[in-house]
Scaffold this motif. Structure first.
Motif, PDB file in Angstrom:
ATOM      1  N   VAL A  22      46.843  33.848  38.597  1.00 51.77           N
ATOM      2  CA  VAL A  22      45.934  34.993  38.547  1.00 51.77           C
ATOM      3  C   VAL A  22      46.690  36.165  37.932  1.00 51.77           C
ATOM      4  O   VAL A  22      47.777  36.526  38.409  1.00 51.77           O
ATOM      5  N   ASP A  23      46.118  36.721  36.861  1.00 53.06           N
ATOM      6  CA  ASP A  23      46.707  37.887  36.197  1.00 53.06           C
ATOM      7  C   ASP A  23      46.045  39.151  36.735  1.00 53.06           C
ATOM      8  O   ASP A  23      44.816  39.232  36.800  1.00 53.06           O
ATOM      9  N   PHE A  24      46.872  40.133  37.073  1.00 52.68           N
ATOM     10  CA  PHE A  24      46.359  41.413  37.559  1.00 52.68           C
ATOM     11  C   PHE A  24      46.607  42.470  36.486  1.00 52.68           C
ATOM     12  O   PHE A  24      47.755  42.743  36.110  1.00 52.68           O
ATOM     13  N   VAL A  29      48.776  55.521  31.155  1.00 53.33           N
ATOM     14  CA  VAL A  29      48.115  56.788  30.853  1.00 53.33           C
ATOM     15  C   VAL A  29      47.411  56.755  29.500  1.00 53.33           C
ATOM     16  O   VAL A  29      46.366  57.374  29.312  1.00 53.33           O
ATOM     17  N   PHE A  30      47.970  56.005  28.544  1.00 47.40           N
ATOM     18  CA  PHE A  30      47.424  55.991  27.199  1.00 47.40           C
ATOM     19  C   PHE A  30      46.545  54.776  26.914  1.00 47.40           C
ATOM     20  O   PHE A  30      46.174  54.518  25.783  1.00 47.40           O
ATOM     21  N   GLY A  31      46.229  54.029  27.964  1.00 44.94           N
ATOM     22  CA  GLY A  31      45.297  52.922  27.825  1.00 44.94           C
ATOM     23  C   GLY A  31      45.926  51.600  27.452  1.00 44.94           C
ATOM     24  O   GLY A  31      45.205  50.614  27.234  1.00 44.94           O
ATOM     25  N   GLU A  32      47.243  51.529  27.365  1.00 42.37           N
ATOM     26  CA  GLU A  32      47.900  50.259  27.040  1.00 42.37           C
ATOM     27  C   GLU A  32      47.800  49.312  28.228  1.00 42.37           C
ATOM     28  O   GLU A  32      48.092  49.685  29.367  1.00 42.37           O
ATOM     29  N   LEU A  33      47.410  48.067  27.955  1.00 46.20           N
ATOM     30  CA  LEU A  33      47.207  47.091  29.016  1.00 46.20           C
ATOM     31  C   LEU A  33      48.521  46.507  29.499  1.00 46.20           C
ATOM     32  O   LEU A  33      49.391  46.143  28.710  1.00 46.20           O
ATOM     33  N   HIS A  34      48.651  46.406  30.832  1.00 47.44           N
ATOM     34  CA  HIS A  34      49.800  45.763  31.479  1.00 47.44           C
ATOM     35  C   HIS A  34      49.282  44.660  32.403  1.00 47.44           C
ATOM     36  O   HIS A  34      48.152  44.740  32.914  1.00 47.44           O
ATOM     37  N   SER A  35      50.117  43.653  32.640  1.00 49.89           N
ATOM     38  CA  SER A  35      49.676  42.513  33.438  1.00 49.89           C
ATOM     39  C   SER A  35      50.842  41.921  34.212  1.00 49.89           C
ATOM     40  O   SER A  35      51.969  41.834  33.697  1.00 49.89           O
ATOM     41  N   VAL A  36      50.574  41.528  35.449  1.00 54.49           N
ATOM     42  CA  VAL A  36      51.522  40.751  36.231  1.00 54.49           C
ATOM     43  C   VAL A  36      50.779  39.506  36.710  1.00 54.49           C
ATOM     44  O   VAL A  36      49.625  39.579  37.110  1.00 54.49           O
ATOM     45  N   SER A  37      51.453  38.359  36.636  1.00 56.66           N
ATOM     46  CA  SER A  37      50.813  37.082  36.931  1.00 56.66           C
ATOM     47  C   SER A  37      51.443  36.452  38.163  1.00 56.66           C
ATOM     48  O   SER A  37      52.670  36.407  38.298  1.00 56.66           O
ATOM     49  N   SER A  78      35.626  42.600  42.393  1.00 53.72           N
ATOM     50  CA  SER A  78      34.420  42.474  41.566  1.00 53.72           C
ATOM     51  C   SER A  78      34.744  42.143  40.118  1.00 53.72           C
ATOM     52  O   SER A  78      33.842  41.795  39.348  1.00 53.72           O
ATOM     53  N   THR A  79      36.025  42.237  39.726  1.00 49.99           N
ATOM     54  CA  THR A  79      36.394  42.008  38.329  1.00 49.99           C
ATOM     55  C   THR A  79      36.994  40.624  38.092  1.00 49.99           C
ATOM     56  O   THR A  79      37.548  40.362  37.025  1.00 49.99           O
ATOM     57  N   TYR A  80      36.883  39.746  39.077  1.00 48.02           N
ATOM     58  CA  TYR A  80      37.425  38.387  38.933  1.00 48.02           C
ATOM     59  C   TYR A  80      36.681  37.618  37.842  1.00 48.02           C
ATOM     60  O   TYR A  80      35.447  37.533  37.854  1.00 48.02           O
ATOM     61  N   VAL A  81      37.435  37.086  36.874  1.00 46.80           N
ATOM     62  CA  VAL A  81      36.876  36.182  35.872  1.00 46.80           C
ATOM     63  C   VAL A  81      37.914  35.101  35.565  1.00 46.80           C
ATOM     64  O   VAL A  81      39.118  35.302  35.743  1.00 46.80           O
ATOM     65  N   ARG A  96      41.659  36.426  36.020  1.00 46.21           N
ATOM     66  CA  ARG A  96      42.086  37.809  35.871  1.00 46.21           C
ATOM     67  C   ARG A  96      41.288  38.719  36.785  1.00 46.21           C
ATOM     68  O   ARG A  96      40.094  38.521  37.016  1.00 46.21           O
ATOM     69  N   MET A  97      41.983  39.733  37.311  1.00 42.67           N
ATOM     70  CA  MET A  97      41.334  40.824  38.026  1.00 42.67           C
ATOM     71  C   MET A  97      41.978  42.138  37.618  1.00 42.67           C
ATOM     72  O   MET A  97      43.194  42.189  37.392  1.00 42.67           O
ATOM     73  N   PHE A  98      41.180  43.201  37.522  1.00 47.72           N
ATOM     74  CA  PHE A  98      41.759  44.528  37.381  1.00 47.72           C
ATOM     75  C   PHE A  98      42.290  44.975  38.737  1.00 47.72           C
ATOM     76  O   PHE A  98      41.762  44.586  39.788  1.00 47.72           O
ATOM     77  N   ALA A  99      43.340  45.775  38.700  1.00 49.54           N
ATOM     78  CA  ALA A  99      43.936  46.280  39.933  1.00 49.54           C
ATOM     79  C   ALA A  99      43.869  47.804  39.961  1.00 49.54           C
ATOM     80  O   ALA A  99      44.054  48.468  38.937  1.00 49.54           O
TER      81      ALA A  99
END
Length: 484
Positions: A22-24, A29-37, A78-81, A96-99
């Motif tokens: 599962v990736d979170f 601040v500038f909208g760059e996406l980060h992820s931890v799995s 609610s963002t699980y896909v 994936r889920m947003f955190a």
């Protein structure tokens, strides 16, 4: 009890979907996406209830100092896909889920005030004061997909190279490339070409398929855009604030992942090609009270309500300050110039694409489709901050009853300076530095949600980019001035 049921339901879905990791996701601040799995077997109820102890915020640009860097990632269930196979070459199944980001105030865990999703959520809460329930957003994402982009002398040294630097763009559609004439598109000649000239229709359709099938994001349309060398556009159907912003982040990431899988390079940089059109992110928006569109008035000639007019007044009044958020890179201002279909004039019009704010007039008597379109932003903007800032500017216009004046019907691109003065039409900032100055002097309408500290820090970090840009010689300057 309800929350625990939601957590258990999510854990069951992870198990039933046979998810390996599962990736979170979260943005800086500038909208760059980060992820931890995290492996699915390591997840339990505690992680979803109390959060993941996995964030060193000092390593994220614009977040925290190293001595106070521990933060929690709390998943938004609610963002699980389930992610498309392209994210892992089909070898593993990923979700994936947003955190949401939390910090400690010494006693409790509280939302972090620089969490972009939190800022957007706080802006939405302001709607209640105006007897409104939701804001709806329809972003139009423009971007380029190139065959290859080369940086010289190297990717790491291209920014500050003592021996000089440059770049080259490769595309089978480019008029400067030799090769198959059937796929060549001239400058400004790329609007709605059919195959074989449109070489990217298949990729765009693959993206749209995955966007809907896996992310549940509905696409209104996709097509080739005006510029040569692979300029694309994907329009997303209306959604409410957080869902629309999450959708933009998801689509942008999928575009990049898909392009890389195809051996190509996708970029949301606004102006990569000299002399051609640049990429925008026009934002359609409307305000609602339950099922009633607060921007719709069937008795008005343009079917726009007084609330809608005041909302436009707020956008125009704060347009210069908004540019620091809607157009946040030095390259953004290479788009905001005349003669390239960019909205450089602070005014509004009905069906007029030469104005900063446009009221579309496709369908008469259709309450659902009544909206305003803000044409200034580009896709380098942090979509959460952008939606929040636009909403706050519009609500400020409603609160202070800011009249935007009469709509401009003429082609503003062809107006003389004297005509613009007659209509009281001013221009957007010419540079990022100018936009940041406007934000610094006109930040009061944001401070209750963004906080003054956040705005000051944002301006400081962006000004450092301006300083670096100002000190870096470009290939154009060398060619112009090397023999003086």
């Amino acid at each position: 009890m309800v929350w625990k049921m939601m957590v258990q339901d999510t854990l069951d879905r992870i198990k039933n979907n046979k998810i390996d990791f599962v990736d979170f996701w979260f943005v800086d601040v500038f909208g760059e996406l980060h992820s931890v799995s995290i492996p699915s077997y390591s997840l339990n109820e505690e992680h979803f209830v109390n959060g993941l102890e996995k964030l060193d915020a000092s390593s994220i640009r614009g977040f925290k100092s190293v001595n106070k860097s521990d933060m929690l990632l709390v998943p938004d269930l609610s963002t699980y896909v389930v992610l498309p196979p392209v994210y892992d070459d089909g070898q593993r199944k990923n979700a994936r889920m947003f955190a949401n980001l939390y910090e400690s105030d010494g006693k409790n865990e509280i939302r972090y005030n620089r969490d972009s999703r939190f800022i957007a959520s706080k802006a939405v809460e302001k709607l209640g004061k105006f007897r409104l329930t939701k804001a709806m957003w329809g972003p139009e994402l423009e971007f380029f997909i190139f065959d290859k982009v080369n940086l010289f002398p190297s990717a790491m040294g291209a920014m500050h190279s003592y021996g000089g630097s440059g770049y080259s763009i490769k595309s089978s559609e480019a008029p400067w490339e030799g090769g198959n004439a059937s796929t060549r598109i001239g400058l400004k000649g790329g609007y709605y070409p059919a195959q074989p000239r449109d070489t990217l229709e298949g990729i765009r359709k693959d993206i749209c398929d995955d966007v809907y099938r896996y992310f549940g994001i509905k696409v209104e349309a996709q097509h080739h855009e005006v510029a040569t060398s692979g300029q694309c556009e994907i329009n997303l159907l209306y959604n409410d604030t957080l869902a629309a912003a999450d959708g933009v982040v998801s689509v942008k990431n999928l575009v990049k992942v898909k392009a890389r899988k195809m051996g190509k390079v996708a970029t949301f940089m606004p102006k990569p090609i000299y002399g051609d059109n640049a990429s925008a992110m026009h934002i359609h928006q409307s305000l609602w009270n339950g099922n009633k569109n607060a921007m719709y008035d069937p008795d008005d000639v343009s079917e726009l309500s007084q609330i809608g007019r005041y909302y436009i007044g707020g956008l125009l009044d704060h347009a210069s300050a908004l540019c620091a958020i809607s157009n946040p890179t030095t390259n953004s201002y290479k788009r905001l110039v005349p003669d390239f279909e960019a909205p450089v004039n602070i005014c509004w019009g009905v069906g007029n694409r030469s104005s900063a704010v446009r009221v579309p007039m496709y369908l008469h008597g259709n309450e659902y489709s009544k909206r305003i379109e803000y044409r200034v932003p580009d896709p380098t903007a942090n979509i959460y901050l952008l939606e929040a800032a636009l909403l706050l500017a519009g609500l400020d216009g409603i609160h202070n009853k800011k009249d935007p004046g009469d709509p401009v019907e003429e082609n503003i691109y062809q107006m003389t300076p004297e005509q613009k003065r007659k209509y009281n039409i001013s221009s957007l900032p010419y540079t990022l530095h100018d936009a940041l100055g406007s934000l610094q002097s006109d930040k009061k309408f944001l401070e209750d949600v963004f906080t003054s500290d956040f705005v000051d820090s944002y301006v400081e970090m962006k000004n450092s980019e301006c300083k670096s840009f100002a000190q870096t010689p470009t290939a154009w300057e060398v060619s112009m001035y090397i023999d003086v």
